[in-house]
Design a protein around this motif. Sequence first.
Motif, PDB file in Angstrom:
ATOM      1  N   UNK A  95      61.815   3.500  -0.355  1.00  0.00           N
ATOM      2  CA  UNK A  95      61.919   3.564  -1.767  1.00  0.00           C
ATOM      3  C   UNK A  95      62.163   4.997  -2.611  1.00  0.00           C
ATOM      4  N   UNK A  96      62.209   5.535  -3.545  1.00  0.00           N
ATOM      5  CA  UNK A  96      62.496   6.378  -4.066  1.00  0.00           C
ATOM      6  C   UNK A  96      61.035   7.080  -4.668  1.00  0.00           C
ATOM      7  N   UNK A  99      60.620   7.956  -8.365  1.00  0.00           N
ATOM      8  CA  UNK A  99      60.351   7.135  -9.565  1.00  0.00           C
ATOM      9  C   UNK A  99      59.565   6.394  -9.853  1.00  0.00           C
ATOM     10  N   UNK A 107      67.088   0.999 -10.548  1.00  0.00           N
ATOM     11  CA  UNK A 107      68.431   1.653  -9.973  1.00  0.00           C
ATOM     12  C   UNK A 107      69.524   0.811 -10.288  1.00  0.00           C
ATOM     13  N   UNK A 108      69.340   0.025  -9.595  1.00  0.00           N
ATOM     14  CA  UNK A 108      70.939  -0.952  -8.685  1.00  0.00           C
ATOM     15  C   UNK A 108      71.418  -0.939 -10.143  1.00  0.00           C
ATOM     16  N   UNK A 110      71.877  -0.137 -13.380  1.00  0.00           N
ATOM     17  CA  UNK A 110      72.543   0.930 -14.287  1.00  0.00           C
ATOM     18  C   UNK A 110      73.758   0.935 -14.045  1.00  0.00           C
ATOM     19  N   UNK A 112      75.675  -1.027 -13.710  1.00  0.00           N
ATOM     20  CA  UNK A 112      76.592  -2.349 -13.697  1.00  0.00           C
ATOM     21  C   UNK A 112      76.901  -2.671 -14.715  1.00  0.00           C
ATOM     22  N   UNK A 155      64.128  -4.936  -4.974  1.00  0.00           N
ATOM     23  CA  UNK A 155      65.110  -3.733  -5.217  1.00  0.00           C
ATOM     24  C   UNK A 155      65.656  -4.531  -4.527  1.00  0.00           C
ATOM     25  N   UNK A 156      65.975  -5.236  -3.033  1.00  0.00           N
ATOM     26  CA  UNK A 156      67.970  -5.442  -1.911  1.00  0.00           C
ATOM     27  C   UNK A 156      68.220  -6.662  -3.207  1.00  0.00           C
ATOM     28  N   UNK A 159      69.783  -7.110  -7.876  1.00  0.00           N
ATOM     29  CA  UNK A 159      71.580  -7.168  -8.881  1.00  0.00           C
ATOM     30  C   UNK A 159      71.785  -8.308  -7.615  1.00  0.00           C
TER      31      UNK A 159
END
Lengths: 370, 425
Positions: A95-96, A99, A107-108, A110, A112, A155-156, A159
């Motif tokens: 994880x970042x 953020x 994040x993923x 953005x 798209x 997060x995975x 998207x």
Amino acid sequence: MTGVQSTGDPFVRFQEVQKSYDGETLVVKNLNLDIANGEFLTMLGPSGSGKTTCLMMLAGFETPTHGKIVLDGGPLNDVPPHKRAIGKVFQNYALFPHMTVAENLAFPLHGRKMGKAEVEERVQRALDMVQLGPFGGRRPMQLSGGQQQRVAVARALVFDPKLVLMDEPLGALDKQLREQMQFEIKHIHDNLGITVVYVTHDQSEALTMSNRIAVFNDGIIQQLAPPADLYERPDNAFVAQFIGENNKLTGTVTGVDGDQCSVELDSGEKVSAMSISHAGVGQKTMLSIRPERVMIAEEAAGCDVHVNARVQELIYLGDHIRTRLTVCGRDDFVVKIPNSTDRAGLVPGNEISIGWRTRDCRALDMPDNL
Amino acid sequence: MTATDIHTGEAGAIVTADGQPLKVSLARALRRQRLFALALVAPLFIFVAVSFIIPIADMLFRSVENGIVEEILPETVKALATWDETSGELPDEAVFAAMVADLKVAKQNRTNTKVGQRLNYERSGMSSLFRSSGRKAARIKEGPYKDQLIKADKDWGKVVTWQVIKQFSPGLTPGYYLAAVDATQTPDGSIEFETSEKAIHTKLFVRTMFMSVAITLTTLLLGFPIAYLIATQPAKISNLLIILVLLPFWTSLLVRTTSWIALLQQKGVINDILVFVGIISDDGRLAMIHNATGAVIAMTHILLPFMVLPLYSVMKTIPPTYMRAATSLGAHPWPAFWKVYFPNTIPGIGAGAILVFILAIGYYITPELVGGTSGTFISNRIAFHILNSLNWGLAAALGAILLAIVLVFYLLYDRIVGIDNMKLG
């Protein structure tokens, strides 16, 4: 999830894939593996067996030295990682830290081409899915290990990838949390109908979650089978020993009759066993019997095979009693006796009679280290 | 021990088995530890106090200290107290009498030149006035003193001489600080700044800051890729690279600086190569040393490790999976770097930048050797005042201002980035 393997073309296909890092040894040796759409496939094996390398090649962080990988009908070899649209959950979450949880999830999205409102809605939906609805404004460091893991999973998935890779995602959690997360990941998989490729060295994790398990050792898939098959019908000595607890007896094959064979044990007894992967008549073999398939006392009377045993040790484990016996010259023979059984005669030093059915005893190849 | 065994005192406070309050007992148990810790710290603390805190305090004091006029000319200072310096008229007879008396004493103690030298910082000519008058005043036996003293040196007949003496008679003075920012206080109390061509100190302060920022930026630009390379290579290669980065540390600062002279001078290696290759003509040789360019190049080289090491130590802790995670989430490697990797290096950038900037702003040897006239720093001016002009008060004021600038930058950094975010290793 029955029938997932029969829907036409495979979703992911490894075709004669080989990988070498140093040009001298192969980490992955000629891998052929088809993964069906919607399947939960686990790559299980000891460290250094090549399973993580396979996952890395699928994610695009490593390139195959030879062979090709196909995803959804298209070759994947020349597609850079950021264009593969494969979700990945990393071992230490990745994880970042600069953020918030919501920014991590956004994040993923953005890259798209999505409206702000849609991004927010998807992030919230993903958070709700992992039961972290109110935690969007927190930093990853402010969450517990289990919560961070959920964020990584969300997060995975946020998207909508068709394929999600998980690289020992539960390795850093304690036992109880790990078991809980196993169910949650399994439920998410069932609800979303995505394809999951999961890497672990923990066999109970693999048995709990998977549709099929590919057992890796030494760069080769030793066996690819559903969990029950893998445990009850191991194809070779490695799988028998790696999955679950296993009693080993060694002997020489004296004759083969259809799917059965007769074996003369090193201690002289003659037993019958299922003929699986031994090298043939006159060759050494390892017999494999699961501890819970061994009967004692009266129950042993109805079995095909009878041998004498000496009780060495009793370990009380609540629901069952682990009994260590000396059988046919080996003192590491373990039997699990349910707590309900009458335990008369189970005293260290006593001679007892044990038995098992021929179909529970499998004559396998002789491993080098035995 | 069960819960009921715990002793409680009258007020309900927990006491130990022998009746001592628990807090007292704990404090005693910890005292030995504290004393031990103190003993470990003491040598360094004393060293820092003697070699750092006391000199700084002394410097701050010297930058405002002005006891010399009152010490050497006590009677004059007293007599001048009643004189109105804005009247435009010379002081009365009593002041002249006091001055003659003071000069006689000063001549005997040979201190008249000292006070002359001090006042000469404020107005040139004062040094020679006091030197010559010391001799002549000894011959003035009796009054009236005014005419005799003016006869001895006509400067005594000027109002401004007395204005300067009165202005600098208090024990503390803002004069050094004003001089340090190229300003003077006129006798009527207003502050006057020098014209910009003569404002040498302000110019040097601005140049020092500008060049320090330039050096910080060049070390960052050069250091960031190196640190990234070191942090991402396997241990074997990264260790070698670290040694290469540290190599300059094992060479004398003087050697490194002078080797830049050999490289950059007009007949130096780089100019020779450029002429040989034909990029520049023989009479178009570049001036790369003894100017600001030379100072920036040499100091960038010398200060580079101070940027690379903090950057490296921060980058080493950034897991490579961050970048992998970012690309697997669909980010092109370049935005992934800027959005994910770079923000995590900011503590290292902050630490490296503040370290390099603070070191650069006070650097002395390198600008002295390669800076020429356009590349000298404020520190070179401070050294000039300490070694050559012997105006220690002004040097102290310049040093104090430099210290204040560093502290302001430090506070700014704390406000913007946060000092807790700084990582040196």
